[in-house]
Design a protein around this motif. Structure first.
Motif, PDB file in Angstrom:
ATOM      1  N   ARG A 144       0.827  -1.204   0.000  1.00 23.73           N
ATOM      2  CA  ARG A 144       0.000   0.000   0.000  1.00 23.73           C
ATOM      3  C   ARG A 144       0.861   1.252   0.000  1.00 23.73           C
ATOM      4  N   LEU A 145       0.219   2.333  -0.354  1.00 24.06           N
ATOM      5  CA  LEU A 145       0.809   3.652  -0.228  1.00 24.06           C
ATOM      6  C   LEU A 145       0.664   4.074   1.229  1.00 24.06           C
ATOM      7  N   LEU A 146       1.777   4.336   1.883  1.00 27.44           N
ATOM      8  CA  LEU A 146       1.715   4.858   3.249  1.00 27.44           C
ATOM      9  C   LEU A 146       1.401   6.340   3.209  1.00 27.44           C
ATOM     10  N   GLY A 147       2.061   7.045   2.276  1.00 27.01           N
ATOM     11  CA  GLY A 147       1.798   8.467   2.199  1.00 27.01           C
ATOM     12  C   GLY A 147       2.788   9.194   1.320  1.00 27.01           C
ATOM     13  N   VAL A 148       2.583  10.487   1.255  1.00 27.40           N
ATOM     14  CA  VAL A 148       3.477  11.390   0.540  1.00 27.40           C
ATOM     15  C   VAL A 148       3.933  12.419   1.563  1.00 27.40           C
ATOM     16  N   TYR A 149       5.247  12.515   1.732  1.00 31.59           N
ATOM     17  CA  TYR A 149       5.830  13.391   2.738  1.00 31.59           C
ATOM     18  C   TYR A 149       6.616  14.482   2.014  1.00 31.59           C
ATOM     19  N   ILE A 166       7.555   9.492  -1.728  1.00 33.70           N
ATOM     20  CA  ILE A 166       6.391   8.619  -1.782  1.00 33.70           C
ATOM     21  C   ILE A 166       6.758   7.409  -0.934  1.00 33.70           C
ATOM     22  N   SER A 167       6.053   7.216   0.155  1.00 28.40           N
ATOM     23  CA  SER A 167       6.389   6.149   1.090  1.00 28.40           C
ATOM     24  C   SER A 167       5.473   4.956   0.844  1.00 28.40           C
ATOM     25  N   LEU A 168       6.100   3.793   0.638  1.00 28.03           N
ATOM     26  CA  LEU A 168       5.373   2.563   0.306  1.00 28.03           C
ATOM     27  C   LEU A 168       5.648   1.479   1.334  1.00 28.03           C
ATOM     28  N   VAL A 169       4.623   0.710   1.650  1.00 27.14           N
ATOM     29  CA  VAL A 169       4.779  -0.503   2.454  1.00 27.14           C
ATOM     30  C   VAL A 169       4.902  -1.643   1.457  1.00 27.14           C
ATOM     31  N   VAL A 170       6.003  -2.407   1.567  1.00 24.20           N
ATOM     32  CA  VAL A 170       6.252  -3.465   0.594  1.00 24.20           C
ATOM     33  C   VAL A 170       6.541  -4.791   1.286  1.00 24.20           C
ATOM     34  N   GLN A 171       6.169  -5.870   0.612  1.00 20.15           N
ATOM     35  CA  GLN A 171       6.578  -7.207   1.025  1.00 20.15           C
ATOM     36  C   GLN A 171       7.925  -7.478   0.374  1.00 20.15           C
ATOM     37  N   ALA A 172       8.873  -7.976   1.171  1.00 19.19           N
ATOM     38  CA  ALA A 172      10.217  -8.219   0.676  1.00 19.19           C
ATOM     39  C   ALA A 172      10.679  -9.604   1.113  1.00 19.19           C
ATOM     40  N   ALA A 173      11.594 -10.168   0.345  1.00 15.57           N
ATOM     41  CA  ALA A 173      12.145 -11.477   0.684  1.00 15.57           C
ATOM     42  C   ALA A 173      13.578 -11.558   0.187  1.00 15.57           C
ATOM     43  N   GLY A 174      14.320 -12.503   0.755  1.00 12.87           N
ATOM     44  CA  GLY A 174      15.706 -12.728   0.349  1.00 12.87           C
ATOM     45  C   GLY A 174      16.634 -12.647   1.528  1.00 12.87           C
ATOM     46  N   ASN A 175      17.913 -12.550   1.230  1.00 14.51           N
ATOM     47  CA  ASN A 175      18.943 -12.462   2.263  1.00 14.51           C
ATOM     48  C   ASN A 175      19.407 -11.021   2.422  1.00 14.51           C
ATOM     49  N   ASP A 179      11.047   8.377  11.585  1.00 13.89           N
ATOM     50  CA  ASP A 179      10.277   8.067  12.798  1.00 13.89           C
ATOM     51  C   ASP A 179       8.794   8.308  12.540  1.00 13.89           C
ATOM     52  N   GLN A 180       8.476   9.441  11.942  1.00 14.72           N
ATOM     53  CA  GLN A 180       7.081   9.775  11.646  1.00 14.72           C
ATOM     54  C   GLN A 180       6.469   8.770  10.679  1.00 14.72           C
ATOM     55  N   GLN A 181       7.207   8.409   9.650  1.00 14.04           N
ATOM     56  CA  GLN A 181       6.683   7.457   8.681  1.00 14.04           C
ATOM     57  C   GLN A 181       6.391   6.105   9.342  1.00 14.04           C
ATOM     58  N   LEU A 182       7.292   5.640  10.200  1.00 13.40           N
ATOM     59  CA  LEU A 182       7.049   4.360  10.884  1.00 13.40           C
ATOM     60  C   LEU A 182       5.881   4.460  11.862  1.00 13.40           C
ATOM     61  N   ARG A 183       5.775   5.578  12.562  1.00 16.22           N
ATOM     62  CA  ARG A 183       4.618   5.752  13.475  1.00 16.22           C
ATOM     63  C   ARG A 183       3.311   5.743  12.678  1.00 16.22           C
ATOM     64  N   ASP A 184       3.302   6.425  11.534  1.00 17.52           N
ATOM     65  CA  ASP A 184       2.100   6.429  10.693  1.00 17.52           C
ATOM     66  C   ASP A 184       1.773   5.008  10.222  1.00 17.52           C
ATOM     67  N   TYR A 185       2.793   4.264   9.832  1.00 18.10           N
ATOM     68  CA  TYR A 185       2.593   2.874   9.420  1.00 18.10           C
ATOM     69  C   TYR A 185       2.002   2.035  10.553  1.00 18.10           C
ATOM     70  N   GLY A 243      -1.552   2.574  11.088  1.00 14.09           N
ATOM     71  CA  GLY A 243      -2.418   2.258   9.951  1.00 14.09           C
ATOM     72  C   GLY A 243      -2.862   3.474   9.164  1.00 14.09           C
ATOM     73  N   GLU A 244      -2.142   4.560   9.285  1.00 15.25           N
ATOM     74  CA  GLU A 244      -2.511   5.817   8.634  1.00 15.25           C
ATOM     75  C   GLU A 244      -2.076   5.844   7.167  1.00 15.25           C
ATOM     76  N   THR A 245      -2.747   6.656   6.382  1.00 14.12           N
ATOM     77  CA  THR A 245      -2.285   7.070   5.059  1.00 14.12           C
ATOM     78  C   THR A 245      -2.186   8.586   5.133  1.00 14.12           C
ATOM     79  N   ILE A 246      -1.009   9.113   4.818  1.00 17.79           N
ATOM     80  CA  ILE A 246      -0.691  10.503   5.119  1.00 17.79           C
ATOM     81  C   ILE A 246      -0.318  11.285   3.848  1.00 17.79           C
ATOM     82  N   ILE A 247      -0.799  12.499   3.775  1.00 15.87           N
ATOM     83  CA  ILE A 247      -0.297  13.479   2.816  1.00 15.87           C
ATOM     84  C   ILE A 247       0.189  14.633   3.701  1.00 15.87           C
ATOM     85  N   ALA A 248       1.501  14.779   3.796  1.00 18.43           N
ATOM     86  CA  ALA A 248       2.052  15.781   4.731  1.00 18.43           C
ATOM     87  C   ALA A 248       3.179  16.552   4.091  1.00 18.43           C
TER      88      ALA A 248
END
Length: 148
Positions: free
Chosen positions: A76-81, A95-104, A134-140, A143-148
């Motif tokens: 998802r789109l977390l927000g635009v900061y 543009i802050s995105l929450v992503v699924q990631a895998a690997g080493n 810090d703000q982006q992780l707190r918003d995540y 569960g927020e979606t932010i335009i800041a």
């Protein structure tokens, strides 16, 4: 003509740069952070969008370069900061995105990153992250979606 050229150059150079910030979540639920070489602070991976790239391509490239991980899916789109002081080096809009990631986990860009580590939500080093991460992780976490 020179006056018009000066105005054009001033307008061109006084624009914020576009960037992507990622909150990479591993299958375990851990969140991956990188330690910045320039400040020694933990940070979310990400970077500037290169000419000709889409946001998705930049996200996958930056994740791979900084953490060694593969982008599996954009959740998802977390927000635009866009605060002018969110990055101490320049005015950038991220543009802050929450992503699924895998690997080493692997430090790829050793000039920018000194360490990469997965943190449980409880162990995140909140309060001392670089930029506005810090703000982006707190918003995540809220569960927020932010335009800041």
């Amino acid at each position: 003509m020179w006056r018009y050229a000066q105005v054009f150059i001033k307008l061109l150079l006084r624009r914020p740069l576009s960037a992507v910030t990622l909150i990479p979540v591993l299958p375990s639920g851990s969140i991956v952070l990188v330690k910045r070489r320039d400040t020694g602070q933990w940070s979310l991976p990400g970077g500037l969008i290169d000419w000709g790239e889409t946001v998705t391509i930049t996200a996958a490239r930056e994740l791979r370069e900084e953490t060694g991980l593969q982008l599996i899916k954009i959740d998802r789109l977390l927000g635009v900061y866009s605060s002018p002081d969110r990055d101490p080096r320049m005015h950038s809009v991220t543009i802050s995105l929450v992503v699924q990631a895998a690997g080493n986990l692997l430090v790829g860009d050793r000039q920018e990153v000194s360490q990469v580590q997965a943190f449980t939500v409880e162990d995140l080093p909140l309060g001392s992250l670089s930029h506005d991460h810090d703000q982006q992780l707190r918003d995540y976490l809220q569960g927020e979606t932010i335009i800041a």
